[in-house]
Design a protein around this motif. Sequence first.
Motif, PDB file in Angstrom:
ATOM      1  N   THR A 183      19.518  48.059   6.536  1.00  0.00           N
ATOM      2  CA  THR A 183      18.835  47.335   7.595  1.00  0.00           C
ATOM      3  C   THR A 183      17.629  46.542   7.104  1.00  0.00           C
ATOM      4  O   THR A 183      16.955  45.910   7.886  1.00  0.00           O
ATOM      5  N   ASP A 184      17.336  46.580   5.821  1.00  0.00           N
ATOM      6  CA  ASP A 184      16.140  45.920   5.305  1.00  0.00           C
ATOM      7  C   ASP A 184      16.487  44.545   4.751  1.00  0.00           C
ATOM      8  O   ASP A 184      17.115  44.432   3.718  1.00  0.00           O
ATOM      9  N   TYR A 185      16.069  43.508   5.453  1.00  0.00           N
ATOM     10  CA  TYR A 185      16.348  42.150   4.997  1.00  0.00           C
ATOM     11  C   TYR A 185      15.088  41.416   4.572  1.00  0.00           C
ATOM     12  O   TYR A 185      15.094  40.212   4.441  1.00  0.00           O
ATOM     13  N   SER A 186      13.988  42.129   4.404  1.00  0.00           N
ATOM     14  CA  SER A 186      12.774  41.452   3.971  1.00  0.00           C
ATOM     15  C   SER A 186      12.941  41.021   2.515  1.00  0.00           C
ATOM     16  O   SER A 186      13.647  41.654   1.748  1.00  0.00           O
ATOM     17  N   ILE A 187      12.316  39.923   2.175  1.00  0.00           N
ATOM     18  CA  ILE A 187      12.411  39.415   0.807  1.00  0.00           C
ATOM     19  C   ILE A 187      11.036  38.963   0.348  1.00  0.00           C
ATOM     20  O   ILE A 187      10.178  38.652   1.169  1.00  0.00           O
ATOM     21  N   PRO A 188      10.826  38.910  -0.963  1.00  0.00           N
ATOM     22  CA  PRO A 188       9.554  38.366  -1.438  1.00  0.00           C
ATOM     23  C   PRO A 188       9.464  36.881  -1.088  1.00  0.00           C
ATOM     24  O   PRO A 188      10.463  36.172  -1.129  1.00  0.00           O
ATOM     25  N   HIS A 189       8.313  36.438  -0.737  1.00  0.00           N
ATOM     26  CA  HIS A 189       8.131  35.035  -0.384  1.00  0.00           C
ATOM     27  C   HIS A 189       7.778  34.238  -1.638  1.00  0.00           C
ATOM     28  O   HIS A 189       6.634  33.885  -1.872  1.00  0.00           O
ATOM     29  N   THR A 190       8.831  33.970  -2.405  1.00  0.00           N
ATOM     30  CA  THR A 190       8.677  33.231  -3.659  1.00  0.00           C
ATOM     31  C   THR A 190       9.555  31.994  -3.619  1.00  0.00           C
ATOM     32  O   THR A 190      10.469  31.885  -2.790  1.00  0.00           O
ATOM     33  N   LYS A 191       9.290  31.076  -4.530  1.00  0.00           N
ATOM     34  CA  LYS A 191      10.111  29.879  -4.653  1.00  0.00           C
ATOM     35  C   LYS A 191      11.558  30.256  -4.963  1.00  0.00           C
ATOM     36  O   LYS A 191      12.494  29.676  -4.431  1.00  0.00           O
ATOM     37  N   GLU A 192      11.746  31.273  -5.804  1.00  0.00           N
ATOM     38  CA  GLU A 192      13.095  31.704  -6.180  1.00  0.00           C
ATOM     39  C   GLU A 192      13.872  32.232  -4.969  1.00  0.00           C
ATOM     40  O   GLU A 192      15.058  31.944  -4.813  1.00  0.00           O
ATOM     41  N   SER A 193      13.209  32.991  -4.123  1.00  0.00           N
ATOM     42  CA  SER A 193      13.862  33.514  -2.910  1.00  0.00           C
ATOM     43  C   SER A 193      14.270  32.373  -1.989  1.00  0.00           C
ATOM     44  O   SER A 193      15.390  32.334  -1.472  1.00  0.00           O
ATOM     45  N   LEU A 194      13.353  31.448  -1.779  1.00  0.00           N
ATOM     46  CA  LEU A 194      13.643  30.308  -0.913  1.00  0.00           C
ATOM     47  C   LEU A 194      14.747  29.438  -1.521  1.00  0.00           C
ATOM     48  O   LEU A 194      15.655  28.994  -0.806  1.00  0.00           O
ATOM     49  N   ASP A 195      14.699  29.215  -2.827  1.00  0.00           N
ATOM     50  CA  ASP A 195      15.762  28.447  -3.494  1.00  0.00           C
ATOM     51  C   ASP A 195      17.121  29.108  -3.288  1.00  0.00           C
ATOM     52  O   ASP A 195      18.120  28.431  -3.045  1.00  0.00           O
TER      53      ASP A 195
ATOM     54  N   MET B 273      16.995  40.666  -4.334  1.00  0.00           N
ATOM     55  CA  MET B 273      15.600  40.417  -4.003  1.00  0.00           C
ATOM     56  C   MET B 273      14.691  41.612  -4.259  1.00  0.00           C
ATOM     57  O   MET B 273      13.507  41.458  -4.471  1.00  0.00           O
ATOM     58  N   HIS B 274      15.243  42.839  -4.177  1.00  0.00           N
ATOM     59  CA  HIS B 274      14.428  44.053  -4.290  1.00  0.00           C
ATOM     60  C   HIS B 274      15.067  45.029  -5.265  1.00  0.00           C
ATOM     61  O   HIS B 274      15.596  46.061  -4.867  1.00  0.00           O
ATOM     62  N   LEU B 275      15.011  44.748  -6.513  1.00  0.00           N
ATOM     63  CA  LEU B 275      15.619  45.633  -7.507  1.00  0.00           C
ATOM     64  C   LEU B 275      14.993  47.023  -7.494  1.00  0.00           C
ATOM     65  O   LEU B 275      15.652  48.006  -7.817  1.00  0.00           O
TER      66      LEU B 275
ATOM     67  N   ALA C 203      15.416  29.387  11.963  1.00  0.00           N
ATOM     68  CA  ALA C 203      15.381  30.686  12.639  1.00  0.00           C
ATOM     69  C   ALA C 203      15.603  31.821  11.640  1.00  0.00           C
ATOM     70  O   ALA C 203      14.978  32.880  11.741  1.00  0.00           O
ATOM     71  N   LEU C 204      16.494  31.610  10.667  1.00  0.00           N
ATOM     72  CA  LEU C 204      16.702  32.620   9.631  1.00  0.00           C
ATOM     73  C   LEU C 204      15.419  32.828   8.834  1.00  0.00           C
ATOM     74  O   LEU C 204      15.013  33.961   8.580  1.00  0.00           O
ATOM     75  N   LEU C 205      14.784  31.741   8.437  1.00  0.00           N
ATOM     76  CA  LEU C 205      13.529  31.864   7.687  1.00  0.00           C
ATOM     77  C   LEU C 205      12.482  32.622   8.493  1.00  0.00           C
ATOM     78  O   LEU C 205      11.778  33.477   7.959  1.00  0.00           O
ATOM     79  N   GLU C 206      12.380  32.315   9.772  1.00  0.00           N
ATOM     80  CA  GLU C 206      11.426  33.024  10.636  1.00  0.00           C
ATOM     81  C   GLU C 206      11.772  34.508  10.705  1.00  0.00           C
ATOM     82  O   GLU C 206      10.888  35.360  10.651  1.00  0.00           O
ATOM     83  N   ALA C 207      13.061  34.839  10.806  1.00  0.00           N
ATOM     84  CA  ALA C 207      13.487  36.240  10.862  1.00  0.00           C
ATOM     85  C   ALA C 207      13.145  36.973   9.572  1.00  0.00           C
ATOM     86  O   ALA C 207      12.919  38.180   9.580  1.00  0.00           O
ATOM     87  N   LEU C 208      13.096  36.242   8.466  1.00  0.00           N
ATOM     88  CA  LEU C 208      12.753  36.833   7.173  1.00  0.00           C
ATOM     89  C   LEU C 208      11.258  36.716   6.885  1.00  0.00           C
ATOM     90  O   LEU C 208      10.818  36.930   5.759  1.00  0.00           O
ATOM     91  N   ALA C 209      10.487  36.353   7.911  1.00  0.00           N
ATOM     92  CA  ALA C 209       9.025  36.275   7.863  1.00  0.00           C
ATOM     93  C   ALA C 209       8.486  35.131   7.017  1.00  0.00           C
ATOM     94  O   ALA C 209       7.351  35.173   6.562  1.00  0.00           O
ATOM     95  N   PHE C 210       9.288  34.095   6.808  1.00  0.00           N
ATOM     96  CA  PHE C 210       8.770  32.860   6.219  1.00  0.00           C
ATOM     97  C   PHE C 210       8.147  32.043   7.350  1.00  0.00           C
ATOM     98  O   PHE C 210       8.535  32.180   8.506  1.00  0.00           O
ATOM     99  N   ARG C 211       7.222  31.190   7.014  1.00  0.00           N
ATOM    100  CA  ARG C 211       6.685  30.237   7.985  1.00  0.00           C
ATOM    101  C   ARG C 211       7.435  28.937   7.801  1.00  0.00           C
ATOM    102  O   ARG C 211       7.433  28.363   6.719  1.00  0.00           O
TER     103      ARG C 211
END
Length: 128
Positions: A39-51, A30-32, A104-112
């Motif tokens: 400890t960093d689990y943030s990801i870009p909020h893109t269709k590819e990340s969600l897929d 997710m973060h090349l 809950a996982l999506l919420e933890a990764l800051a998705f709505r």
Amino acid sequence: MIKGLYALPPDVGAYLARIGLAPEDFRRAMHLELPPSPTDYSIPHTKESLDLLVHAHLFHVPFENIDGYDLHREVSLEIPDIFDKIVTRRRGGYCFELNALFSALLEALAFRAMLWVSGCCGKARFLL
């Protein structure tokens, strides 16, 4: 009791590992451009990340309703209990368990994320 229904997963890294996305591999995918940070689990909020997340969850966590239907056990819908069953004990779950934990996982990764309930019964009668 109600508080557990809306909790975040106790260990995002363990959840990602359960669905085949070891935290460091997931981070790199997710973060090349970022330096290593376990400890960093943030990801870009893109269709590819969600897929990627949806595919991993569907591929690694089976649907099963053994507790409720076969063993006649009461099934908890509190996130810590579902996490223990699916992540710690590496079992599957039924639709409400799977969707609650994934949400809950999506919420933890800051998705709505929003959960919706629907179903059907009888011939051509739908309940929304």
